[in-house]
Write an enzyme that holds these catalytic residues in place. Sequence first.
Site: not given
Length: 452
Positions: A304, A325, A439
Amino acid sequence: MKTIQLNIDKALGRGEKSFALTKEQIYAQAANAKQANFTLENGTGKGNDFLGWLHLPSSITPAELADIQATADSVRAKCDVVVVVGIGGSYLGAKAVMEAIGGTFDNYRCHCGPDPQPPAKKSPVVLFAGHNISEDYLYELQAYLKDKSFGIVNISKSGTTTEPALAFRILKKQLEEAVGKDETRTRIVAVTDKARGALRTLATKEGYKTYIIPDNVGGRFSVLTPVGLLPVAIAGVDIEQLVQGAADMEKATASTVAFEDNIAEIYAATRNEIYKSGKKIELLANFTPKLHYVSEWWKQLYGESEGKEHKGIFTASVDFTTDLHSMGQWIQDGERNIFETVLSVDQVKYHLEVPHDADDLDGLNYLAGKRVDYVNKQAELGTQMAHVDGGVPNLKITLPELNEYYLGQLLYFFERACGISGYLLGVNPFDQPGVEAYKKNMFALLGKKIIH
Ligand code: PA5
């Protein structure tokens, strides 16, 4: 003072690797890294109204810590379960510290027999909410809380973030129905802005105990404010030691400390030089599940802070040996656009040896008597050798032990290096304009009234 160590030797090529960065190239950035660190301290760079985190560890007072601890103690005394409500920077720091320091199975304590912990030391189960909008998650959380004595710590700097607001409304209603409105008020603590936002208004109206998130500390840099300190103190973490570690690292990474001794400047310079060489992805790797959420916190901190203006290292993380793995193949042989930073813990907390087995049907007797951590350390070394051979520059950060003190050092080290690194990249490390896009769409789709 013992400190965490940074080793960049295995990030340096020797000509024959697909990475060829030299120590000289990194040290050639010393002046730039030093300048970036000065800029942070002088408060003359981009985003300089969000530098409150820089001297938090050395400026938090014993009285402030004692007040947080007293609140934590009263919540611990009252509640068997505490739900910490928050998202992003209002969630990840506390989660990271609790997972790193707490017992792995602390939250799985059964309530069916005598409690093995003496009452004075009993820690509540600490759960999180408000970091997703899953109906099933909230339903199942409500079902779990039914008939339990619980409290809520509601954390939101803006006080208006949808995810935590939604979770809090649901949980507050459940608490009121269970214990009544008056008792509910005593079981809620709000951590928010000093004056603005819906949570501040609600806290004032209801008379909740509150803590302030300073204006000049952004969410992802807030772990050493009450945002992180209160929840972890409730969980039983020693916040004095956490802050002490951070304060010592604040000194160790000051711009007055020479570049060759300043691990924040070296880390910032190294990752930026590697990035410029074409490796655009940094994998933070650990060899203990206790560090999984430190990686989640780190991903937010760097992702960020730096991912803007169409540049910045993509931050990813892996838990080893588990992910050897799964992602191990890609790391070893996939596109050569990654480098790796390994979080290594020198001394584990407990002692467990591989037992001898008379039949040895699993063929493990060659390890009998060896500590499990010895096996893990050989896996760590073998992985480092393989990845370096495979063209993945490797940085290593070593914590002498995984305790509050060294974790405090690590958190502050990453914050300081992040500020320096963002300035080296040429971005404002302290804003996050990109997170508004989703948003806007979500609110439009939900038909939210925008009040101007
Ligand atoms: O780092 C950030 O700024 C974000 O991750 C915020 O912490 C997150 O969006 C939550 O915001 P708030 O604390 O205002 O609810």
